[in-house]
Scaffold this motif. Structure first.
Motif, PDB file in Angstrom:
ATOM      1  N   MET A 116       0.828  -1.205   0.000  1.00 39.59           N
ATOM      2  CA  MET A 116       0.000   0.000   0.000  1.00 39.59           C
ATOM      3  C   MET A 116       0.864   1.258   0.000  1.00 39.59           C
ATOM      4  O   MET A 116       0.382   2.349  -0.257  1.00 39.59           O
ATOM      5  CB  MET A 116      -0.987   0.014   1.173  1.00 39.59           C
ATOM      6  CG  MET A 116      -0.398   0.273   2.541  1.00 39.59           C
ATOM      7  SD  MET A 116      -1.633   0.766   3.767  1.00 39.59           S
ATOM      8  CE  MET A 116      -2.504  -0.743   4.085  1.00 39.59           C
ATOM      9  N   ASP A 126      -0.327   6.091  -1.875  1.00 43.19           N
ATOM     10  CA  ASP A 126      -1.001   5.828  -0.601  1.00 43.19           C
ATOM     11  C   ASP A 126      -2.311   5.058  -0.712  1.00 43.19           C
ATOM     12  O   ASP A 126      -3.370   5.516  -0.278  1.00 43.19           O
ATOM     13  CB  ASP A 126      -1.234   7.147   0.153  1.00 43.19           C
ATOM     14  CG  ASP A 126       0.048   7.736   0.689  1.00 43.19           C
ATOM     15  OD1 ASP A 126       1.006   6.971   0.896  1.00 43.19           O
ATOM     16  OD2 ASP A 126       0.106   8.958   0.891  1.00 43.19           O
ATOM     17  N   GLU A 127      -2.222   3.886  -1.302  1.00 38.94           N
ATOM     18  CA  GLU A 127      -3.386   3.005  -1.300  1.00 38.94           C
ATOM     19  C   GLU A 127      -3.741   2.641   0.149  1.00 38.94           C
ATOM     20  O   GLU A 127      -2.905   2.717   1.048  1.00 38.94           O
ATOM     21  CB  GLU A 127      -3.064   1.723  -2.081  1.00 38.94           C
ATOM     22  CG  GLU A 127      -2.720   1.947  -3.543  1.00 38.94           C
ATOM     23  CD  GLU A 127      -3.956   2.113  -4.413  1.00 38.94           C
ATOM     24  OE1 GLU A 127      -5.070   2.128  -3.861  1.00 38.94           O
ATOM     25  OE2 GLU A 127      -3.789   2.214  -5.638  1.00 38.94           O
ATOM     26  N   THR A 128      -4.977   2.250   0.372  1.00 37.32           N
ATOM     27  CA  THR A 128      -5.400   1.914   1.738  1.00 37.32           C
ATOM     28  C   THR A 128      -5.623   0.414   1.928  1.00 37.32           C
ATOM     29  O   THR A 128      -6.197  -0.007   2.925  1.00 37.32           O
ATOM     30  CB  THR A 128      -6.686   2.676   2.107  1.00 37.32           C
ATOM     31  OG1 THR A 128      -7.705   2.347   1.158  1.00 37.32           O
ATOM     32  CG2 THR A 128      -6.445   4.175   2.111  1.00 37.32           C
ATOM     33  N   TYR A 129      -5.162  -0.382   0.981  1.00 51.74           N
ATOM     34  CA  TYR A 129      -5.250  -1.829   1.130  1.00 51.74           C
ATOM     35  C   TYR A 129      -4.043  -2.461   0.444  1.00 51.74           C
ATOM     36  O   TYR A 129      -3.438  -1.877  -0.454  1.00 51.74           O
ATOM     37  CB  TYR A 129      -6.546  -2.374   0.514  1.00 51.74           C
ATOM     38  CG  TYR A 129      -6.581  -2.281  -1.002  1.00 51.74           C
ATOM     39  CD1 TYR A 129      -6.230  -3.372  -1.804  1.00 51.74           C
ATOM     40  CD2 TYR A 129      -6.931  -1.092  -1.630  1.00 51.74           C
ATOM     41  CE1 TYR A 129      -6.240  -3.280  -3.182  1.00 51.74           C
ATOM     42  CE2 TYR A 129      -6.942  -0.988  -3.012  1.00 51.74           C
ATOM     43  CZ  TYR A 129      -6.599  -2.078  -3.785  1.00 51.74           C
ATOM     44  OH  TYR A 129      -6.601  -1.975  -5.151  1.00 51.74           O
ATOM     45  N   GLY A 166       1.654  -2.764   5.872  1.00 54.08           N
ATOM     46  CA  GLY A 166       1.263  -2.300   4.548  1.00 54.08           C
ATOM     47  C   GLY A 166       1.882  -3.054   3.401  1.00 54.08           C
ATOM     48  O   GLY A 166       1.821  -2.605   2.256  1.00 54.08           O
ATOM     49  N   TYR A 235      -6.873   3.849   7.438  1.00 50.29           N
ATOM     50  CA  TYR A 235      -5.709   4.664   7.090  1.00 50.29           C
ATOM     51  C   TYR A 235      -4.742   3.875   6.210  1.00 50.29           C
ATOM     52  O   TYR A 235      -4.587   2.665   6.370  1.00 50.29           O
ATOM     53  CB  TYR A 235      -4.936   5.068   8.351  1.00 50.29           C
ATOM     54  CG  TYR A 235      -5.551   6.134   9.199  1.00 50.29           C
ATOM     55  CD1 TYR A 235      -6.791   6.693   8.926  1.00 50.29           C
ATOM     56  CD2 TYR A 235      -4.862   6.608  10.326  1.00 50.29           C
ATOM     57  CE1 TYR A 235      -7.338   7.678   9.736  1.00 50.29           C
ATOM     58  CE2 TYR A 235      -5.400   7.584  11.137  1.00 50.29           C
ATOM     59  CZ  TYR A 235      -6.635   8.113  10.843  1.00 50.29           C
ATOM     60  OH  TYR A 235      -7.170   9.075  11.660  1.00 50.29           O
ATOM     61  N   SER A 236      -4.042   4.570   5.336  1.00 48.28           N
ATOM     62  CA  SER A 236      -2.872   3.990   4.679  1.00 48.28           C
ATOM     63  C   SER A 236      -1.761   3.930   5.726  1.00 48.28           C
ATOM     64  O   SER A 236      -1.847   4.570   6.782  1.00 48.28           O
ATOM     65  CB  SER A 236      -2.419   4.865   3.504  1.00 48.28           C
ATOM     66  OG  SER A 236      -1.894   6.094   3.978  1.00 48.28           O
TER      67      SER A 236
END
Length: 310
Positions: A116, A126-129, A166, A235-236
């Motif tokens: 992420m 800044d992906e969140t997954y 992440g 959140y990322s």
């Protein structure tokens, strides 16, 4: 000093001063500022920083000036994509050659495919997954790690895999799969207390379960209330860091007494680096490091008395 009487070495990461994932954190620091404060705190071991000199000769001069030893430097890899293996291994050889110049014995290594964090060039900012690996991705990751681990071993070093928030290796089942799928002669483990907890692991159980594979340690604490909010609001990892999710040992929710008890009882001999990774404007790194060092010394002193070492 208590820390001089233990079998392992405690150092501190420059990320306490200068962020690596959140670049505005401590960007105003010079390498002289960081090295000077690390030396003043009485630490001799540290990792590399984006603020440190990139030239080998200049970096050696700087480290010698402040009486510091370079322990390792993070190396991202993208082995889950087989088309990248050749270029990734070429870059890994170059990184190994660099660290060998400083007598490093471990190479902090982590897969960024699916991360992420925007270190994965195929993903947005800044992906969140996390894009979890499928069986094919795992196959190629393991193949790449074995080849990189062979490069490390041929140069008298250990590839220590950094399970990291992440990324595709952070949760208990992912760490288990990594350890079960890789050859211990080529792939060791970097135990990070904070990233372990973030990933849903019990840090003490993880340390105990894979102690024989662990060649390097990051000592990081977690602020539980921020972790809770990060989970609820998705959140990322970078937003989590900006929000103050991580801090130094003694300032968060983790209990480090059993961690140091295990390290002392098993006579760990490697490096363990204090790592806070937070905004230095809100959390002055020298002060936090000083308090964390005192906290660690208190624990170790107590445990050593219990073991009749003192």
């Amino acid at each position: 000093m208590v820390l001089d009487q233990i079998p392992f070495h405690i150092g501190i990461h420059p990320i306490n001063w200068v962020g690596e994932d959140v670049l505005e954190h401590g960007d105003f620091y010079t390498y002289e500022d960081v090295m000077g404060e690390i030396a003043k705190l009485g630490f001799t071991g540290t990792e590399n920083s984006r603020k440190f000199p990139s030239d080998i000769t200049e970096l050696k001069k700087a480290l010698n000036k402040y009486g510091l030893q370079l322990v390792t430097q993070w190396k991202s890899v993208f082995f889950s994509d087989p088309n990248r293996h050749e270029s990734e291994l070429k870059a890994y050889r170059k990184h190994v050659a660099f660290l060998k110049e400083f007598g490093c014995k471990v190479i902090s290594t982590a897969e960024i495919g699916g991360s992420m964090l925007n270190q994965d060039p195929t993903r947005g900012q800044d992906e969140t997954y996390v894009e979890r690996l499928d069986d094919e991705g795992w196959k190629y990751l393991v193949e790449g790690l074995h080849k990189a681990g062979e490069i490390a071993r041929d140069n008298g070093m250990h590839l220590v895999y950094h399970h990291h928030a992440g990324t595709v290796v952070e949760q208990p089942d992912e760490i288990d799969r990594l350890m079960e799928s890789t050859d211990k002669d080529y792939v060791s483990l970097l135990f990070d207390s904070g990233h372990a907890y973030y990933g849903g692991n019990d840090p003490v159980k993880l340390l105990t379960k894979y102690y024989d594979r662990i060649k390097y340690i990051h000592l990081k604490d977690v602020r539980q209330h921020i972790l809770n909010k990060a989970r609820v609001e998705n959140y990322s990892i970078r937003k989590s860091i900006r929000s103050g999710i991580f801090t130094v040992p003694g300032d968060g929710c983790l209990d480090f007494v059993p961690v140091f008890k295990i390290l002392l009882e098993k006579k760990y001999t490697g490096w363990a680096l204090i790592e806070g990774e937070q905004d230095p404007m809100e959390h002055p790194p020298y002060e936090y490091a000083q308090r964390s060092k005192a906290y660690i010394e208190k624990i170790i002193k107590h445990e050593m008395r219990g073991c009749n070492i003192l």
